[in-house]
Design an enzyme around this catalytic site. Structure first.
Site, PDB file in Angstrom:
ATOM      1  N   SER B 336       1.978  -1.173  11.827  1.00 29.58           N
ATOM      2  CA  SER B 336       3.109  -2.044  11.498  1.00 29.58           C
ATOM      3  C   SER B 336       4.462  -1.347  11.537  1.00 29.58           C
ATOM      4  CB  SER B 336       2.904  -2.659  10.115  1.00 29.58           C
ATOM      5  OG  SER B 336       1.759  -3.473  10.135  1.00 29.58           O
ATOM      6  N   ASP B 373      -3.465 -12.823  10.499  1.00 33.19           N
ATOM      7  CA  ASP B 373      -2.502 -12.060   9.712  1.00 33.19           C
ATOM      8  C   ASP B 373      -3.308 -11.217   8.735  1.00 33.19           C
ATOM      9  OD1 ASP B 373      -0.305 -11.367   7.784  1.00 33.19           O
ATOM     10  OD2 ASP B 373       0.799 -12.784   9.057  1.00 33.19           O
TER      11      ASP B 373
END
Lengths: 386, 644
Positions: B336, B373
């Site tokens: 991320s 997600d």
């Protein structure tokens, strides 16, 4: 027949001659050149001994041994000159047996480098019998060819001489000593030529030898011998090993210039660059230390010496004398040319000593014996007709 | 004349002793003499002194006088590498008879405490000739050295020489950055011989020692020595050129920062049972590396003392790669942390605005595939602050989808990904930034839409080095200037004067409006503010940053992948929290960041993000924060995959 004639001559000559006549027949020039060459040899021994670092007169130094051998050589020369050479003809066959015996002994108990057997130690001094064998070879061949004079046109005379030279040649090759075997061949060829052997058959023989070269190359020569033979073509190809001596020898010779660096001043020698400078490569150090002029003087002395040997050959009324001198001249010329040629890089490395200059008792004593016999021949040619 | 003599004279003619043959022989003698004389003349006179020079060369050689290698300091002048004299034992193979070699090697091995096999390997891999010395051991005990030099007869070909050895003062602390020197090999010798390198030379093998070899080495001097045929030195004739000592280096590294970084990383690794990790600390305003730790590591002094082959093989075979500087020499999926690229690109290319809200949910569907997600509930309607702050995958799937793979690749390139950073250390790798062209060239097909999603969140083909990643965040922190990272600041001469100063090198300025980067910085601060990083927000200083969890490898029995943890943070200038700016949003809006810190925890699988805790600990040490904010429970190890 020859023997009987010669004996007649001996009796008449010996009885009719005074000491003065003997002295006049003695070839003083020949002896002078030989002594001068010996002096050059001793000078190089001195230089080498100094380079060795222990001093010229240290126990066992090259120079000290050189002096000792020179003394012995003088005695041998005197004895040989006084000795009536004509006995050699009588003793020819026993001498031949002695030659084979010495070479056989060398092969049996000799020592040498890299598995070869070249030297026999006598009282702590190393002696190379193959040097003496050269002189004995000349005696044996002179006797054989002298007895067959007038019949040297015949192929059988030539083949007989070859047969005679064969066994010693094989023994020398077995040591292995390529150099001496080549000297034997040169002696044989020179004596046949000077003895008047048929040129036709000599040429035929030479061609035969040439034709056999590939065979000899493949089956007779050892690898290191081949390497030494070929490395002179391109010494730089193998500077560290086979070509090393050659390369360093050429540097030594080349750095001498006109007048050289002066005795004992060789850098190639002092710093050990030339590995066997005390043996076959001494001339390189001579050329380095004494220069072009010094080397030229030595070569001139050799030429003068050979000239006197040839004069003896021509004068001798005895075919034995003629042939013996011819053999000696061939030997000296061949060894001069091959040794100096080797050192200067125009001949392969074959381990042939330079008479007088190369340190080594056997070589000096053999040449002294040869020259002594030559003087004996000179002295015993009846009244001087020259 | 008597009858007998007459007989002789008449017989002589019949002897066949022909005058012609005597003349022929005489001519042969003259010819031989002429040939020899001509040859002697050619060698001695006509050669014009060529052989004189060769003989002189035989006698005297020019021999190198080694120069003193430059030493190395940290940015504050703390010595890191010095030179100490030591005894070395060397062997000249030419002087060691082959038949005595086993005996001599055995004796040497016993005296030096070495493996005989190592000695044989050293002798046999000698790059020089048989006449050149081969180093067998360095830093030999003086007593042993003395004994060896007195046992010359028993140890032919063995020599003891005094030479200078590297002393790595800080041991293993900076080993991978500083590197070590090692013996020259045959290939290098061939190449470097013209520059005066010797067969028994040492040269920088890794790290700064290798990168700055030319600076550190100096110039060897030359002395003319007289030698014999064995190459033994007899005497020095004259010095032709004095050696010029090598210059010294001042690193950008702050040894204190390095210690803290190592302490923080070691704590995190031991607490979480990690095998490998990296911490990098940089100054965002210059690109200077203040600390670079990659664990596990090794000690450069092992090499300075002459490492045994067994020890070296063990280092090479270690699966945790202690010899590899993980900060630059390996690349890993960034996870991320890479959302910076998609975020910056989306804003800069106008695909979204800072205020644009995208619907985030449990997953997006592409064809028949679901792209989940990390938060299976999603975060609802999210703008950049929310999406980056919570690290919403579905938010960035959409942004990446809007940009497409090639725009993503463009913005990755703007941040310096996909290219070596150009740091002054050897062995840097470039990482991979996937694009259509890249995939066509390497895999033969175009990028699939799903792969664009993956690329947007730093998974899939994306791989980066830790240094690339922190360098990208320094560009964010300083308002868009991408510097070339440096570990060396100044070149010093022997007196310590600066002879060359390396100014910060700008790779390029990011082609974006400053507001875009301001938004991204504030979004990074939001990551901390919303406690995505737990209690990092409680630190008395303002910290912004981005965590990352990057899956790799193969799934376990429960279908879970192992993962690496990342955290990359930056701290604004004067970071202490103020009443005027309680959230720190104003502080991070500016571009005067003073520090960037990255931690990378390889294969962490911890309950919380281990890298964040490591960075937090570093910041506590760096800023002298006495209260301990570390969450030990987050470093519990299992295989947790909870958050990005």
């Amino acid at each position: 027949m020859g023997v009987i004639n010669a004996r007649e001559a001996r009796v008449t000559d010996w009885t009719s001659r005074s000491v003065g006549a003997i002295w006049r027949a003695f070839d003083l020039q020949l002896a002078t050149y030989a002594v001068l060459l010996t002096c050059f040899g001793l000078a190089m021994a001195y230089s080498n001994a100094v380079a060795g670092g222990d001093g010229a007169l240290a126990t066992g130094s090259v120079f000290l041994r050189g002096l000792l051998w020179t003394g012995i050589a003088l005695v041998v020369f005197t004895v040989a000159a006084a000795f009536d050479y004509r006995w050699l003809k009588t003793l020819s066959w026993p001498l031949y047996a002695l030659q084979l015996g010495l070479l056989g002994l060398t092969l049996a108990i000799g020592t040498g480098v890299g598995g070869s057997s070249r030297w026999v130690s006598i009282l702590g001094l190393q002696f190379q019998f193959s040097e003496l064998a050269k002189i004995l070879m000349i005696v044996v061949l002179a006797n054989y060819l002298g007895a067959r004079r007038g019949r040297l046109d015949s192929i059988w005379s030539i083949l007989g001489a070859c047969l005679l030279a064969g066994p010693p040649w094989v023994l020398v090759m077995a040591q292995p000593d390529l150099g001496t075997s080549l000297v034997f061949a040169a002696i044989l060829a020179g004596m046949l030529f000077m003895g008047g052997a048929s040129l036709r058959w000599l040429s035929a023989m030479a061609l035969t030898v040439l034709a056999m070269l590939p065979f000899i190359w493949t089956y007779v020569l050892r690898d290191y011998q081949k390497l030494r033979l070929t490395s002179f073509l391109d010494p730089l190809a193998d500077v560290q090993d086979a070509g090393y001596q050659l390369y360093q020898a050429q540097i030594a010779v080349g750095s001498g210039g006109w007048f050289g660096k002066g005795l004992t001043n060789s850098t190639q020698n002092q710093l050990d660059f030339l590995p066997v400078q005390t043996t076959d490569f001494v001339f390189a150090i001579l050329a380095e230390e004494l220069g072009f002029i010094g080397a030229l003087v030595v070569i001139a002395l050799f030429i003068a010496l050979i000239w006197r040997v040839l004069v003896t050959s021509w004068r001798s009324r005895d075919p034995f004398g003629t042939l013996f001198a011819a053999g000696l001249a061939s030997m000296i010329l061949f060894q001069l040319f091959v040794n100096v040629g080797m050192v200067t890089g125009i001949m392969p490395i074959t381990g042939i000593p330079l008479p007088f200059i190369t340190h080594g008792g056997a070589s000096l004593i053999s040449i002294a014996a040869g020259l002594g016999i030559l003087e004996s021949i000179n002295i015993r040619q009846g009244r001087a007709e020259w | 004349m008597s009858t007998t003599e007459l007989q002789f004279v008449s017989r002589r003619a019949r002897d066949g002793r022909s005058p012609i043959r005597f003349v022929a022989f005489g001519l042969a003698v003259i010819l031989a003499a002429s040939v020899l004389t001509a040859r002697l003349f050619a060698l001695q006179i006509a050669s014009g002194g060529r052989f004189v020079a060769l003989a002189e060369y035989n006698r005297t050689v020019n021999q190198a006088i080694p120069s003193t290698r430059g030493v190395i300091y940290d940015r504050n002048g703390v010595p890191l590498v010095t030179n100490v004299p030591g005894y070395s034992v060397k062997v000249r193979p030419a002087d060691l008879p082959e038949d005595r070699r086993p005996e001599v090697v055995g004796r040497l091995a016993a005296l030096l405490g070495l493996d005989p096999a190592d000695i044989n390997i050293a002798i046999d891999s000698n790059p020089g000739s048989r006449f050149d010395l081969v180093r067998i051991a360095s830093d030999v005990d003086p007593g042993v050295a003395n004994f060896i030099s007195e046992s010359r007869l028993d140890l032919p070909g063995v020599e003891v020489v005094v030479e200078s050895r590297r002393d790595y003062v800080t041991g293993s602390l900076l080993s991978q950055v500083i590197g070590y020197t090692g013996p020259i090999n045959a290939v290098q010798l061939q190449e470097l011989k013209p520059e005066g390198y010797l067969p028994d030379d040492l040269l920088g093998a890794t790290g700064v020692e290798a990168e700055y070899e030319a600076v550190l080495r100096g110039t060897y001097g030359v002395e003319s020595i007289e030698k014999d045929a064995q190459g033994r030195k007899i005497q020095v004739l004259r010095t032709l050129a004095e050696p010029v000592p090598g210059n010294s280096l001042e690193l950008t590294i702050d040894v204190q920062a390095q210690r803290w970084a190592q302490q923080a990383l070691e704590w995190g690794m031991s607490e979480a049972g990690l095998k490998r990790g990296v911490v990098i600390v940089m100054n965002p305003q210059t690109g200077e590396v203040l600390a670079m730790v990659s664990l596990p590591t090794y000690d450069d002094n092992l090499f300075a003392h002459g490492i045994s082959n067994a020890d070296y093989e063990a280092l090479v075979a270690n699966p945790n790669k202690p010899l590899t500087n993980g900060a630059i020499a390996e690349h890993f999926p960034p996870g991320s942390t890479y959302k910076l690229v998609a975020g910056t690109g989306g804003l800069a290319d106008g695909e979204i605005k800072a205020t644009t809200k995208l619907a985030t949910k449990g997953y997006l569907t592409l064809g028949s595939t679901r792209f989940y997600d990390w938060n299976r509930r999603g975060f609802g309607a999210c703008n950049m602050m929310c999406g980056f702050g919570h690290s919403s995958d579905t938010y960035f799937f959409q942004v990446a989808g809007m940009l497409g793979i090639d725009r993503l690749a463009h913005w990755a390139g703007e941040y310096g990904f996909g290219e070596p950073t150009g740091v002054d250390l050897p062995g840097e790798v470039s990482g991979i930034v996937p694009s259509n062209q890249w995939k066509l060239e390497t895999l033969g097909t175009e990028i699939y839409p799903g792969e664009v999603y993956q690329a947007g969140i730093g998974q899939g083909y994306d791989v980066v080095t830790p240094l690339q990643l922190i360098n990208a965040y320094t560009a964010l922190a300083n308002g868009g200037t991408l510097y070339e990272p440096r570990v060396v600041r100044n070149v010093l001469d022997a007196e310590g004067n600066v002879v060359q100063a390396y100014e910060p090198t700008v790779l390029h300025e990011l082609d974006v409006d400053p507001s875009v980067l301001r938004t991204m910085r504030q979004a990074a601060r939001n990551v901390v503010l919303i406690r995505h990083t737990y209690n990092l927000v409680d630190l008395p200083i303002v910290v912004a940053g981005k965590s990352g969890t990057a899956e790799f490898g193969t799934r376990d029995a429960q279908g879970r992948l192992p993962f690496h943890s990342w955290f990359v943070a930056f701290v604004p200038k004067d970071p202490a929290k103020t009443a005027a700016d309680p959230t720190g949003m104003k502080a991070v809006a500016g571009t005067e960041s003073e520090l960037a810190v990255l931690a990378f925890a390889y294969d962490s699988r911890t309950r919380g993000n281990a890298a964040t805790e490591i960075v937090k600990y570093y910041l506590q040490l760096h800023y002298g924060i006495d209260k301990d904010y570390r969450n030990f429970d987050l470093l519990e190890r299992g295989n947790f995959y909870q958050s990005n």
